[in-house]
Design a protein around this motif. Structure first.
Motif, PDB file in Angstrom:
ATOM      1  N   THR A  24       0.798   3.477   1.465  1.00 34.99           N
ATOM      2  CA  THR A  24       0.975   2.635   2.645  1.00 34.99           C
ATOM      3  C   THR A  24      -0.365   2.086   3.110  1.00 34.99           C
ATOM      4  OG1 THR A  24       2.936   3.871   3.325  1.00 34.99           O
ATOM      5  CG2 THR A  24       1.816   2.593   5.033  1.00 34.99           C
ATOM      6  N   ALA A  25      -1.387   2.932   3.113  1.00 30.37           N
ATOM      7  CA  ALA A  25      -2.731   2.474   3.504  1.00 30.37           C
ATOM      8  C   ALA A  25      -3.225   1.411   2.535  1.00 30.37           C
ATOM      9  CB  ALA A  25      -3.706   3.654   3.549  1.00 30.37           C
ATOM     10  N   SER A  27      -1.330  -0.636   0.760  1.00 30.44           N
ATOM     11  CA  SER A  27      -0.544  -1.847   1.016  1.00 30.44           C
ATOM     12  C   SER A  27      -1.039  -2.574   2.256  1.00 30.44           C
ATOM     13  CB  SER A  27       0.937  -1.492   1.182  1.00 30.44           C
ATOM     14  OG  SER A  27       1.457  -0.982  -0.020  1.00 30.44           O
ATOM     15  N   LEU A  28      -1.372  -1.826   3.293  1.00 29.19           N
ATOM     16  CA  LEU A  28      -1.904  -2.413   4.516  1.00 29.19           C
ATOM     17  C   LEU A  28      -3.212  -3.134   4.242  1.00 29.19           C
ATOM     18  CD1 LEU A  28      -2.026  -2.762   7.621  1.00 29.19           C
ATOM     19  CD2 LEU A  28      -3.074  -0.494   7.706  1.00 29.19           C
ATOM     20  N   ARG A  29      -4.111  -2.467   3.554  1.00 28.86           N
ATOM     21  CA  ARG A  29      -5.406  -3.061   3.217  1.00 28.86           C
ATOM     22  C   ARG A  29      -5.225  -4.325   2.399  1.00 28.86           C
ATOM     23  NH1 ARG A  29      -7.746  -2.736  -1.280  1.00 28.86           N
ATOM     24  NH2 ARG A  29      -6.655  -0.867  -1.965  1.00 28.86           N
ATOM     25  N   VAL A  32      -3.510  -7.255   4.556  1.00 24.66           N
ATOM     26  CA  VAL A  32      -4.414  -7.857   5.540  1.00 24.66           C
ATOM     27  C   VAL A  32      -5.513  -8.651   4.842  1.00 24.66           C
ATOM     28  CG1 VAL A  32      -6.078  -7.389   7.381  1.00 24.66           C
ATOM     29  CG2 VAL A  32      -3.894  -6.177   7.348  1.00 24.66           C
ATOM     30  N   LEU A  61      -9.951   1.851   5.330  1.00 24.13           N
ATOM     31  CA  LEU A  61      -8.603   1.937   4.774  1.00 24.13           C
ATOM     32  C   LEU A  61      -8.639   2.411   3.320  1.00 24.13           C
ATOM     33  CD1 LEU A  61      -6.981  -1.219   6.355  1.00 24.13           C
ATOM     34  CD2 LEU A  61      -6.431   1.167   6.851  1.00 24.13           C
ATOM     35  N   GLU A  65      -6.842   5.780   2.006  1.00 27.31           N
ATOM     36  CA  GLU A  65      -5.984   5.776   0.827  1.00 27.31           C
ATOM     37  C   GLU A  65      -6.400   6.881  -0.150  1.00 27.31           C
ATOM     38  OE1 GLU A  65      -5.401   2.854  -3.045  1.00 27.31           O
ATOM     39  OE2 GLU A  65      -6.361   2.074  -1.248  1.00 27.31           O
TER      40      GLU A  65
END
Length: 88
Positions: A24-25, A27-29, A32, A61, A65
Motif C-alpha cells: 500500500t505504501a 502504491s501510494l508513493r 502520487v 514512503l 515500504e
C-alpha cells in the motif's frame, strides 16, 4: 523459565498484513509521484514542491515500504521458529 507461544495462524495473518501494507505504501508513493509528474505546474513554488517531495516525502514512503516488508519477514521467521519448536 518463561513461556513462549502464539497462534501460528494469527502470526501468518500479521506477516501478510505487514507485507500488504508495504505494498500500500508503494502504491501510494507511485500514484502520487505519477500524478505529480503529470501535473502541469510551473514556477518556483512548483519546483520547490517537487524537490521537497523527491527529497523528503518519497524517501519516507520508500523506507516505510521496506520496513513493513521486513517486519512481515521477521514475523514470518518467528512463526516458523515457533512451529519448528512445537509452539510451546
Amino acid at each position: 523459565m518463561s513461556n513462549v507461544g502464539a497462534s501460528l495462524e494469527q502470526l501468518d495473518a500479521l506477516a501478510a498484513e505487514f507485507r500488504r501494507q508495504g505494498g500500500t505504501a508503494a502504491s501510494l508513493r507511485t500514484a502520487v509521484s505519477a500524478r505529480l509528474g503529470e501535473t502541469e505546474w510551473i514556477g518556483a513554488s512548483a519546483q520547490a514542491f517537487r524537490d521537497r517531495w523527491a527529497a523528503e516525502y518519497e524517501p519516507v514512503l520508500r523506507r516505510l515500504e521496506t520496513e513493513l516488508g521486513e517486519l512481515g519477514t521477521y514475523v514470518a521467521a518467528k512463526r516458523d521458529q515457533l512451529d519448528a519448536a512445537g509452539n510451546r
